[in-house]
Scaffold this active site. Structure first.
Site, mmCIF file in Angstrom:
data_model
loop_
_atom_site.group_PDB
_atom_site.id
_atom_site.type_symbol
_atom_site.label_atom_id
_atom_site.label_comp_id
_atom_site.label_asym_id
_atom_site.label_seq_id
_atom_site.Cartn_x
_atom_site.Cartn_y
_atom_site.Cartn_z
ATOM 1 N N CYS A 87 0.833 -1.199 0.000
ATOM 2 C CA CYS A 87 0.000 0.000 0.000
ATOM 3 C C CYS A 87 0.873 1.256 0.000
ATOM 4 O O CYS A 87 1.485 1.586 -1.004
ATOM 5 C CB CYS A 87 -0.976 -0.042 1.177
ATOM 6 S SG CYS A 87 -2.363 1.123 1.037
ATOM 7 N N HIS A 196 -3.396 -5.694 1.344
ATOM 8 C CA HIS A 196 -2.621 -5.915 2.569
ATOM 9 C C HIS A 196 -2.546 -7.396 2.950
ATOM 10 O O HIS A 196 -3.394 -7.898 3.692
ATOM 11 C CB HIS A 196 -3.255 -5.143 3.724
ATOM 12 C CG HIS A 196 -3.066 -3.669 3.655
ATOM 13 N ND1 HIS A 196 -2.107 -3.014 4.393
ATOM 14 C CD2 HIS A 196 -3.703 -2.716 2.929
ATOM 15 C CE1 HIS A 196 -2.156 -1.713 4.133
ATOM 16 N NE2 HIS A 196 -3.118 -1.504 3.248
ATOM 17 N N GLU A 198 -0.622 -8.773 5.088
ATOM 18 C CA GLU A 198 -0.360 -8.939 6.520
ATOM 19 C C GLU A 198 -1.631 -9.023 7.349
ATOM 20 O O GLU A 198 -1.588 -9.411 8.525
ATOM 21 C CB GLU A 198 0.536 -7.798 7.039
ATOM 22 C CG GLU A 198 -0.145 -6.454 7.248
ATOM 23 C CD GLU A 198 -0.315 -5.639 5.982
ATOM 24 O OE1 GLU A 198 -0.601 -4.428 6.100
ATOM 25 O OE2 GLU A 198 -0.186 -6.202 4.865
#
Length: 234
Positions: A87, A196, A198
């Site tokens: 991002c 994302h 994660e």
């Protein structure tokens, strides 16, 4: 010995702890790095996390790309170290000219947050070896300036060289040209994407799946891939 993955915190980073946790869950050793330092502390790979570095003033990622530690990041990337920009980190990589193109305001003018389906286009990078080419994965997306742009010549070259790593499926959430969600450099060690990974590494905290709510862990393969890659060349 565990793979040491540095996660750089910039003023305004907000997903750095999540990235550290993802590295730990994948079996690596996360190393917290500071934007004002010139020391990479001997890490094997680097992550530039999401957030709003320097408040996204000027352009998203533009000021952060000039932070002191980016001198070392650029040198490390050019020497072959795996680098992942997520991002805001993707925006930094384009501003630092480690990746081509740029990111602009979403075409609908609004911030968007959703679980996003991606198609895996390239599994030869340091960050995608544990994926299956052509498969669909679901990971969270949250951005206000995530529209990927580049000249037609650049887009044709990225396509022709197989450097589009991920593409949006079902819906293009931000107006990215050719539905591009992530790209890589020529060497395949630097990858940037807007969604994302994660946030999809642990059951109970990821996207919904057909199996159970919040059970999606498609993002974990990013981190296991780079660990396997660094161990293979150690």
């Amino acid at each position: 010995m565990a793979t040491r993955v540095g996660v750089i915190t910039f003023p305004g980073s907000l997903d750095d702890r999540d990235a550290q946790r993802a590295v730990r869950i994948a079996g690596g050793e996360p190393v917290a790095l500071w934007h004002g330092s010139h020391d990479l502390e001997g890490v094997d790979a680097l992550i530039l996390p999401g957030g709003f570095s320097y408040g996204d003033y000027l352009r998203c990622g533009a000021i952060a790309s000039l932070s002191p530690i980016m001198t070392e990041v650029i040198a490390a990337a050019n020497s072959g170290m795996p680098v992942l920009g997520i991002c805001n980190g993707f925006q930094m990589l384009t501003e630092a000219h480690l990746l081509e193109g740029g990111l602009i305001r979403n075409d609908h003018g609004s911030f968007i947050c959703r679980d996003q389906v991606l198609r895996v286009e390239n599994t030869t990078t340091d960050w995608t070896g544990d994926f299956e080419a052509g498969s669909n994965i679901t990971i969270p997306l949250k951005n206000g300036e995530g529209g990927f742009i580049a000249s037609d010549d650049t887009l044709d070259r990225l396509e022709g060289e197989g450097r589009v790593v991920f593409r949006y499926v079902d819906v293009n959430p931000n107006g990215s040209l050719r539905d591009i969600a992530g790209i890589t450099n020529e060497r395949g060690n630097v990858v940037g994407l807007m969604p994302h990974p994660e946030h999809a590494v642990e059951p109970g905290f990821g996207p919904d799946t057909d199996v159970a709510m919040r059970s999606g862990v498609d993002g974990l393969a990013f981190f296991t891939s780079v660990i396997q890659r660094t161990l293979a060349i150690a």
